[in-house]
Motif scaffolding. Structure first.
Motif, mmCIF file in Angstrom:
data_model
loop_
_atom_site.group_PDB
_atom_site.id
_atom_site.type_symbol
_atom_site.label_atom_id
_atom_site.label_comp_id
_atom_site.label_asym_id
_atom_site.label_seq_id
_atom_site.Cartn_x
_atom_site.Cartn_y
_atom_site.Cartn_z
ATOM 1 N N ASP A 82 0.829 -1.206 0.000
ATOM 2 C CA ASP A 82 0.000 0.000 0.000
ATOM 3 C C ASP A 82 0.864 1.256 0.000
ATOM 4 O O ASP A 82 0.557 2.246 -0.689
ATOM 5 N N ARG A 85 2.266 1.829 -3.441
ATOM 6 C CA ARG A 85 1.253 2.391 -4.329
ATOM 7 C C ARG A 85 1.077 3.889 -4.063
ATOM 8 O O ARG A 85 0.957 4.695 -4.992
ATOM 9 N N LEU A 86 1.088 4.190 -2.730
ATOM 10 C CA LEU A 86 0.921 5.614 -2.380
ATOM 11 C C LEU A 86 2.100 6.430 -2.861
ATOM 12 O O LEU A 86 1.935 7.546 -3.405
ATOM 13 N N ALA A 90 0.607 6.511 -8.503
ATOM 14 C CA ALA A 90 -0.339 5.875 -9.420
ATOM 15 C C ALA A 90 -1.781 6.160 -9.024
ATOM 16 O O ALA A 90 -2.683 6.167 -9.855
ATOM 17 N N VAL A 91 -1.985 6.388 -7.731
ATOM 18 C CA VAL A 91 -3.336 6.684 -7.255
ATOM 19 C C VAL A 91 -3.517 8.201 -7.272
ATOM 20 O O VAL A 91 -2.816 8.930 -6.565
ATOM 21 N N THR A 92 -4.432 8.652 -8.076
ATOM 22 C CA THR A 92 -4.622 10.105 -8.242
ATOM 23 C C THR A 92 -5.934 10.590 -7.651
ATOM 24 O O THR A 92 -6.065 11.765 -7.300
ATOM 25 N N SER A 93 -6.885 9.713 -7.521
ATOM 26 C CA SER A 93 -8.177 10.112 -6.966
ATOM 27 C C SER A 93 -8.029 10.429 -5.488
ATOM 28 O O SER A 93 -7.418 9.671 -4.726
ATOM 29 N N SER A 94 -8.540 11.573 -5.104
ATOM 30 C CA SER A 94 -8.441 11.982 -3.694
ATOM 31 C C SER A 94 -9.137 10.986 -2.775
ATOM 32 O O SER A 94 -8.673 10.706 -1.658
ATOM 33 N N ASP A 96 -9.578 7.770 -3.388
ATOM 34 C CA ASP A 96 -8.750 6.561 -3.325
ATOM 35 C C ASP A 96 -7.529 6.783 -2.449
ATOM 36 O O ASP A 96 -7.109 5.879 -1.696
ATOM 37 N N LEU A 97 -6.963 7.969 -2.546
ATOM 38 C CA LEU A 97 -5.802 8.292 -1.707
ATOM 39 C C LEU A 97 -6.191 8.273 -0.224
ATOM 40 O O LEU A 97 -5.444 7.761 0.623
ATOM 41 N N ASN A 99 -8.680 6.607 1.128
ATOM 42 C CA ASN A 99 -8.932 5.210 1.533
ATOM 43 C C ASN A 99 -7.615 4.462 1.729
ATOM 44 O O ASN A 99 -7.473 3.657 2.657
ATOM 45 N N LEU A 100 -6.643 4.727 0.851
ATOM 46 C CA LEU A 100 -5.348 4.042 0.936
ATOM 47 C C LEU A 100 -4.611 4.454 2.197
ATOM 48 O O LEU A 100 -4.034 3.612 2.905
#
Length: 247
Positions: A82, A85-86, A90-94, A96-97, A99-100
């Motif tokens: 995790d 990924r952070l 790669a994770v751009t959605s706020s 999703d960020l 939640n991550l």
């Protein structure tokens, strides 16, 4: 029944040998090592049960520790993935960020809780190991004591059995010189009277029952021929007359 006075006196020799055999049998049965071994064996059984319980507990803790460590490793690996990924962007959605990041925080807490479990299990396992080690020493100590007591008992057995064998051989020789009918009566009375079938008449007292003969009974014994086999009126044993019978 009649028997030569010498044969009657010889019966006292047989009786003395039988008494000695009884004493040896009683000594063999009553050796202090018997009670000692029994007590130590009970202690050994209890300690062995406690040792098995401690070893089982240690084994259970080992499996529990392995499982807890595997759980920690799985959570740690998930948290690393995790975090990667952070960090990768790669994770751009706020959402999703968010939640991550929440999951990383949750995993960190979960990892901490599991590591506490591992420590608690390790402490229990260490205590079980120490207990098992202590019990192992105690079991070994008791086993050594049992071996020592058994050795002493067996040595006493050997000494007693050797003497008993010697007395038995002597008894066979002496009894072989006693008339068969007299010996048969003696053996019968011995079985009925606690191992004493013939007793010496000493100073008017039967040495079998330790009672002094009544005057009338004593007069009958005095009047009996030397080869007459007389019996004690009190206990029924063969009464052997000698020079110190007080007749």
């Amino acid at each position: 029944m009649n028997a030569a006075p010498a044969d009657q006196i010889r019966l006292l020799d047989v009786q003395a040998l039988d008494v000695r055999l009884q004493q040896l049998a009683h000594r063999r049965k009553s050796l202090p090592e018997h009670a000692e071994i029994e007590s130590l064996s009970k202690d050994h059984t209890q300690l062995r049960d406690l040792l098995v319980a401690s070893q089982t507990e240690e084994s259970d803790c080992a499996r529990e520790q392995t499982k807890a460590e595997q759980d920690v490793d799985q959570v740690r690996q998930r948290a690393v993935r995790d975090q990667q990924r952070l960090d990768s962007g790669a994770v751009t959605s706020s959402k999703d960020l968010e939640n991550l990041q929440r999951e990383i925080t949750s995993l960190a807490k979960r990892q901490g809780d599991l590591e506490d479990v591992v420590l608690e299990v390790m402490e229990r396992r260490e205590a079980a190991q120490e207990r098992a080690a202590e019990l192992t020493e105690r079991v070994s100590s008791v086993e050594a004591k049992i071996a020592d007591a058994t050795g002493r008992r067996d040595a006493a057995f050997n000494e007693i059995d050797t003497e008993a064998a010697s007395v038995t051989r002597e008894r066979e020789v002496v009894a072989g010189a006693v008339p068969a009918d007299l010996l048969k009566l003696y053996d019968k009375l011995r079985g009925q009277q606690g191992g004493v079938g013939a007793a010496k008449l000493y100073q008017r007292t039967c040495q079998g029952c330790r009672q002094e003969l009544a005057i009338s009974d004593l007069n009958e014994v005095r009047a009996a021929a030397p080869d007459t086999v007389v019996r004690c009126e009190n206990c029924g044993r063969i009464l052997v007359r000698t020079s110190d019978s007080g007749l």
